[in-house]
Design a protein around this motif. Sequence first.
Motif, PDB file in Angstrom:
ATOM      1  N   THR A  85       0.859  -1.120  -0.033  1.00 60.96           N
ATOM      2  CA  THR A  85      -0.024   0.014   0.040  1.00 60.96           C
ATOM      3  C   THR A  85       0.864   1.259   0.105  1.00 60.96           C
ATOM      4  O   THR A  85       0.181   2.256  -0.389  1.00 60.96           O
ATOM      5  CB  THR A  85      -1.032   0.033   1.309  1.00 60.96           C
ATOM      6  OG1 THR A  85      -0.061   0.216   2.421  1.00 60.96           O
ATOM      7  CG2 THR A  85      -1.816  -1.225   1.239  1.00 60.96           C
ATOM      8  N   GLY A  86       2.110   1.145   0.417  1.00 60.66           N
ATOM      9  CA  GLY A  86       3.050   2.508   0.487  1.00 60.66           C
ATOM     10  C   GLY A  86       3.094   3.054   2.020  1.00 60.66           C
ATOM     11  O   GLY A  86       3.692   4.001   2.050  1.00 60.66           O
ATOM     12  N   GLU A  87       2.189   2.469   2.719  1.00 60.71           N
ATOM     13  CA  GLU A  87       2.045   3.073   3.936  1.00 60.71           C
ATOM     14  C   GLU A  87       3.205   2.774   4.836  1.00 60.71           C
ATOM     15  O   GLU A  87       3.686   1.413   4.971  1.00 60.71           O
ATOM     16  CB  GLU A  87       0.640   2.721   4.507  1.00 60.71           C
ATOM     17  CG  GLU A  87       0.635   3.102   6.200  1.00 60.71           C
ATOM     18  CD  GLU A  87      -0.726   2.286   6.809  1.00 60.71           C
ATOM     19  OE1 GLU A  87      -0.996   2.836   8.032  1.00 60.71           O
ATOM     20  OE2 GLU A  87      -1.506   1.429   6.119  1.00 60.71           O
ATOM     21  N   LYS A  88       3.713   3.509   5.748  1.00 57.93           N
ATOM     22  CA  LYS A  88       4.767   3.390   6.450  1.00 57.93           C
ATOM     23  C   LYS A  88       4.147   3.344   7.897  1.00 57.93           C
ATOM     24  O   LYS A  88       3.954   4.238   8.288  1.00 57.93           O
ATOM     25  CB  LYS A  88       5.984   4.293   6.643  1.00 57.93           C
ATOM     26  CG  LYS A  88       6.520   4.311   5.045  1.00 57.93           C
ATOM     27  CD  LYS A  88       7.789   5.181   5.142  1.00 57.93           C
ATOM     28  CE  LYS A  88       8.558   5.127   3.707  1.00 57.93           C
ATOM     29  NZ  LYS A  88      10.016   6.058   3.817  1.00 57.93           N
ATOM     30  N   THR A  89       4.178   2.176   8.595  1.00 55.26           N
ATOM     31  CA  THR A  89       3.793   1.975   9.838  1.00 55.26           C
ATOM     32  C   THR A  89       4.667   1.056  10.768  1.00 55.26           C
ATOM     33  O   THR A  89       5.780   0.832  10.197  1.00 55.26           O
ATOM     34  CB  THR A  89       2.524   1.462   9.703  1.00 55.26           C
ATOM     35  OG1 THR A  89       1.766   1.561  11.082  1.00 55.26           O
ATOM     36  CG2 THR A  89       2.255   0.108   9.191  1.00 55.26           C
ATOM     37  N   THR A  90       4.375   0.708  12.032  1.00 60.64           N
ATOM     38  CA  THR A  90       4.961  -0.184  12.829  1.00 60.64           C
ATOM     39  C   THR A  90       3.838  -1.076  13.434  1.00 60.64           C
ATOM     40  O   THR A  90       2.700  -0.856  13.289  1.00 60.64           O
ATOM     41  CB  THR A  90       5.482   0.480  14.011  1.00 60.64           C
ATOM     42  OG1 THR A  90       4.531   0.880  14.912  1.00 60.64           O
ATOM     43  CG2 THR A  90       6.492   1.724  13.588  1.00 60.64           C
ATOM     44  N   LEU A  91       4.436  -2.429  13.733  1.00 64.71           N
ATOM     45  CA  LEU A  91       3.689  -3.264  14.280  1.00 64.71           C
ATOM     46  C   LEU A  91       2.742  -2.744  15.196  1.00 64.71           C
ATOM     47  O   LEU A  91       1.668  -3.167  15.465  1.00 64.71           O
ATOM     48  CB  LEU A  91       4.357  -4.829  14.604  1.00 64.71           C
ATOM     49  CG  LEU A  91       5.163  -5.411  13.442  1.00 64.71           C
ATOM     50  CD1 LEU A  91       5.743  -6.726  13.776  1.00 64.71           C
ATOM     51  CD2 LEU A  91       4.200  -5.606  12.282  1.00 64.71           C
ATOM     52  N   GLU A  92       3.372  -2.134  16.215  1.00 65.38           N
ATOM     53  CA  GLU A  92       2.925  -1.658  17.232  1.00 65.38           C
ATOM     54  C   GLU A  92       1.609  -0.717  17.194  1.00 65.38           C
ATOM     55  O   GLU A  92       0.680  -0.624  17.659  1.00 65.38           O
ATOM     56  CB  GLU A  92       3.607  -0.933  18.359  1.00 65.38           C
ATOM     57  CG  GLU A  92       3.195  -0.399  19.755  1.00 65.38           C
ATOM     58  CD  GLU A  92       2.634  -1.482  20.507  1.00 65.38           C
ATOM     59  OE1 GLU A  92       1.679  -1.395  21.344  1.00 65.38           O
ATOM     60  OE2 GLU A  92       3.053  -2.559  20.457  1.00 65.38           O
ATOM     61  N   ALA A  93       1.870   0.340  16.012  1.00 62.09           N
ATOM     62  CA  ALA A  93       0.937   1.309  15.779  1.00 62.09           C
ATOM     63  C   ALA A  93      -0.132   0.917  15.163  1.00 62.09           C
ATOM     64  O   ALA A  93      -1.467   1.096  14.999  1.00 62.09           O
ATOM     65  CB  ALA A  93       1.470   2.348  14.952  1.00 62.09           C
ATOM     66  N   MET A  94       0.031  -0.334  14.150  1.00 63.42           N
ATOM     67  CA  MET A  94      -1.028  -0.823  13.339  1.00 63.42           C
ATOM     68  C   MET A  94      -1.713  -2.116  14.121  1.00 63.42           C
ATOM     69  O   MET A  94      -2.745  -2.361  13.797  1.00 63.42           O
ATOM     70  CB  MET A  94      -0.238  -1.651  12.167  1.00 63.42           C
ATOM     71  CG  MET A  94      -1.061  -2.148  11.105  1.00 63.42           C
ATOM     72  SD  MET A  94      -0.240  -2.921   9.878  1.00 63.42           S
ATOM     73  CE  MET A  94       1.047  -4.049  10.536  1.00 63.42           C
ATOM     74  N   GLY A  95      -1.269  -3.020  14.815  1.00 63.17           N
ATOM     75  CA  GLY A  95      -1.817  -3.963  15.575  1.00 63.17           C
ATOM     76  C   GLY A  95      -1.342  -4.223  16.921  1.00 63.17           C
ATOM     77  O   GLY A  95      -1.358  -5.570  17.348  1.00 63.17           O
ATOM     78  N   GLY A  96      -0.745  -3.408  17.766  1.00 61.39           N
ATOM     79  CA  GLY A  96      -0.452  -3.766  18.918  1.00 61.39           C
ATOM     80  C   GLY A  96      -1.479  -3.679  19.932  1.00 61.39           C
ATOM     81  O   GLY A  96      -2.772  -3.496  19.589  1.00 61.39           O
ATOM     82  N   ALA A  97      -1.280  -4.008  21.120  1.00 62.29           N
ATOM     83  CA  ALA A  97      -2.429  -4.394  22.312  1.00 62.29           C
ATOM     84  C   ALA A  97      -3.295  -3.097  22.254  1.00 62.29           C
ATOM     85  O   ALA A  97      -4.311  -3.386  22.479  1.00 62.29           O
ATOM     86  CB  ALA A  97      -1.654  -4.841  23.468  1.00 62.29           C
ATOM     87  N   LYS A  98      -2.777  -2.017  22.418  1.00 63.34           N
ATOM     88  CA  LYS A  98      -3.683  -0.992  22.787  1.00 63.34           C
ATOM     89  C   LYS A  98      -4.524  -0.633  21.700  1.00 63.34           C
ATOM     90  O   LYS A  98      -5.745  -0.277  21.630  1.00 63.34           O
ATOM     91  CB  LYS A  98      -2.808   0.350  23.231  1.00 63.34           C
ATOM     92  CG  LYS A  98      -1.956   0.664  24.320  1.00 63.34           C
ATOM     93  CD  LYS A  98      -1.546   1.887  24.627  1.00 63.34           C
ATOM     94  CE  LYS A  98      -0.981   2.054  25.966  1.00 63.34           C
ATOM     95  NZ  LYS A  98       0.500   1.173  26.233  1.00 63.34           N
ATOM     96  N   VAL A  99      -4.135  -0.960  20.457  1.00 69.74           N
ATOM     97  CA  VAL A  99      -4.910  -0.564  19.080  1.00 69.74           C
ATOM     98  C   VAL A  99      -6.096  -1.495  19.384  1.00 69.74           C
ATOM     99  O   VAL A  99      -7.101  -1.128  19.051  1.00 69.74           O
ATOM    100  CB  VAL A  99      -4.050  -0.886  17.881  1.00 69.74           C
ATOM    101  CG1 VAL A  99      -4.991  -0.801  16.723  1.00 69.74           C
ATOM    102  CG2 VAL A  99      -3.040   0.421  17.822  1.00 69.74           C
ATOM    103  N   HIS A 100      -5.841  -2.745  19.376  1.00 68.25           N
ATOM    104  CA  HIS A 100      -6.908  -3.584  19.269  1.00 68.25           C
ATOM    105  C   HIS A 100      -7.735  -3.853  20.723  1.00 68.25           C
ATOM    106  O   HIS A 100      -9.173  -4.215  20.451  1.00 68.25           O
ATOM    107  CB  HIS A 100      -6.313  -5.051  19.089  1.00 68.25           C
ATOM    108  CG  HIS A 100      -5.713  -5.495  17.788  1.00 68.25           C
ATOM    109  ND1 HIS A 100      -6.624  -5.108  16.766  1.00 68.25           N
ATOM    110  CD2 HIS A 100      -4.533  -5.872  17.134  1.00 68.25           C
ATOM    111  CE1 HIS A 100      -5.866  -5.485  15.567  1.00 68.25           C
ATOM    112  NE2 HIS A 100      -4.736  -5.822  16.080  1.00 68.25           N
TER     113      HIS A 100
END
Length: 510
Positions: A198-213
């Motif tokens: 997708t071209g998106e720059k992200t991190t595992l924590e920002a994308m799917g970390g515990a706080k996110v979910h």
Amino acid sequence: MTLDGEALEQLRKRAKAGGADKYHAANAAKGKLFARERVALLVDEGSFVEDGLYANALAEGLPADGVVTGTATIDGRQVCLMANDSTVKAGSWGARTVEKIIRTIERAYNTGVPMVYLVDSAGARITDQVELFPGRRGAGKIFWNQVRASGSIPQVCALFGPSAAGGAYIPAFCDVVAMVDGNASMYLGSDRMVEMVTGEKTTLEAMGGAKVHCAESGVGHFLCKTEAEALDVVRRYLSYLPANWTQQPPTAPAVEASEKADLAALVPASERQAFDMRRYVKGVLDEGSFFEIQALWAKELTIGFGRLDGEVVGVVGNNSMFKGGVLFVDSADKATRFVQLCDAFNVPLLFLSDVPGFMVGSAVEKQGIIRHGAKMITAISEATVPKICVVVRKAYGAGLYAMAGPGFEPDATIALPTAKIAVMGAEAAVNAVYANKIAAIEDEAERAAFVSAKREEYERDIDIVRLASELVVDAIVEPHELRAELVRRFAAARGKDRHFSKRRHGVTPV
């Protein structure tokens, strides 16, 4: 190949040791326990019986093929469990890993005991994809078995590390997921894959970390600081549920509600003043028994397990501290899943209503608020466990329906003396009916007097005594009488017939 006693003991030690020392050290530096330590902390001492210890024993560096499986007891009750060993190829799946997980879920389902997933896995081993991915006993069979077991046996997940790609669906198919903050994550594609696709720059924590979910997506249910806390969530969650759908929830010694709780004082007279429904719930239930679920997500709705006189109940309450207690897309989904969970495992439902209705506006309409609201109302309709609706302060519009109002065959609709049930609140109703006339009154004092008179007229029309006289509500109860009333009514409803409809299943408005 024959083994003497010493050779077998060496083989056993290698299998139980997991991966290389450096991987154990790396995990310890992150505050992560070894998979077998997690199992030992969770289950009753000496109760674990392992299956598949020698899986892939002839391969180099794949002890137990990276997953621990077997049976044990938790608080004296039988369970099946699996635990990914992240010291072995980052807990990734091979063909034997998958087969062990499938067999464990099948055993849990066939014997009618809860299934516990202790997850910490990088996903499938791409090098082994032909062996583990596409076949009849491939990874898809894990999810098929989870779906088949859903609602038949409790399924609970504690997530200690990644749950990547297809493996992310193991937590998703569980009843609840406890995630360890800082280490746990769920994602379908890694940050590198996301950038490539997708071209998106992200991190595992920002994308799917515990706080996110736990706070944004709703896939996680409990945000835990430590692994010990996550294991305690598993233990406590199972303490409220039966072993399977054919049994009743376990009882506990009856405990009185908190002496500090003054239910009358907790609820402000003014509808515009918020109060914390969580405090009200704790004042009704046995002291110390409330176990809130998804406390960080869709906070306008409070859900969780508790006990009334030692008997398990599921609680659904509107919380005006957040968004005024209005029902949104997420809170409708939150209620739907919890109601289905309680109905599956014979947990009676207590609805504590203080709801202005569903949210309106273009933003929520585009998100499908009607569809999500219909899904919630479907779950309320289909739930055949004992259910009681208590109008704590207000139940307006379709919010009354969503909180198991009279039309949804609750075993009782109870109102407090200050309760209001109506299509909408007095202010909104007067504005809706008399908007043009109000606008035409030029004198400010005359306008205010007109509005006040019409509000009083509307309030008289929806007077709670009138609603009781029309049998809309079954009882008007003082706050200090509510707990005892609920105990008696739930006891009376315990043996109710639970047939709902002549059909295979409905078509849920998802």
